[in-house]
Scaffold this active site. Structure first.
Site, short mmCIF file in Angstrom:
data_model
loop_
_atom_site.label_atom_id
_atom_site.label_comp_id
_atom_site.label_asym_id
_atom_site.label_seq_id
_atom_site.Cartn_x
_atom_site.Cartn_y
_atom_site.Cartn_z
N HIS A 59 10.64 1.91 6.07
CA HIS A 59 11.16 0.85 6.16
C HIS A 59 12.45 -0.44 4.65
CE1 HIS A 59 8.67 -2.90 7.83
NE2 HIS A 59 10.24 -3.07 8.30
N ASP B 154 -2.40 -1.63 3.82
CA ASP B 154 -3.57 -2.87 4.51
C ASP B 154 -4.60 -2.02 4.03
OD1 ASP B 154 -2.22 -4.77 5.65
OD2 ASP B 154 -2.00 -3.59 7.55
N CYS C 91 4.36 -5.49 3.54
CA CYS C 91 4.82 -3.80 2.95
C CYS C 91 6.16 -4.20 2.47
CB CYS C 91 4.61 -3.12 4.32
SG CYS C 91 5.91 -3.49 5.47
#
Length: 156
Positions: free
Chosen positions: A109, A14, A51
């Site tokens: 992630h 972001d 992401c």
């Protein structure tokens, strides 16, 4: 023998293109500006609106669907959407091999199973969260911070 350059890759979720000083921001970011001004800066860069896919591309140099993360960490039964990096994909840490000491800090992630963690993908050291959205200071039980493959609590 010439010394190899350090490679520092910073990925921030972001963040806009001009959010640091060296790219035109009015925000004072002297340390990031120094890194950018003394190194190589991207002038054209494309990412995905999510992401995981962006991180998969940066880690492998492939399109997210080629790496297995066309969306997020969900396996929906299609190789392009397996929710983790494919084993045949080479990460930047694996490509650098023994030529560099590869360290990663922050959100991984890209897969939570032991075989999918940063240590198994070429990183010599890792501290961070394996999962996506979480709280570093009060992580949920299944989203613990990891340091050297061992869960730990952040100091308060």
């Amino acid at each position: 023998m010439s010394k190899q350059p350090n490679i520092i890759l910073i990925l921030v979720d972001d963040m806009g293109f001009s959010d640091i000083g060296s790219y035109g921001s009015e925000i004072h970011t002297p340390n990031l500006d120094k890194l950018a001004n003394e190194g190589i800066r991207f002038s054209q860069f494309y990412n995905t609106p999510r992401c995981c896919p962006t991180r998969a591309s940066i880690m492998t140099g492939l399109y997210p669907h080629q790496a297995g993360l066309g969306f997020m960490e969900e396996d929906i039964g299609n190789p392009a959407y397996s929710g983790t990096l494919h084993k045949q994909c080479v990460t930047i840490a694996e490509a650098l091999g023994d030529q560099y000491h590869s360290l990663m800090v922050g959100k991984w992630h890209l897969g939570k199973k032991p075989s999918q963690r940063p240590f198994e993908r070429g990183f010599a050291n890792y501290t961070g969260l394996l999962d996506g959205a979480s709280n570093y200071f009060k992580p949920e039980p299944d989203k613990a911070l990891i340091r050297r493959n061992v869960p730990f609590q952040a100091p308060r």
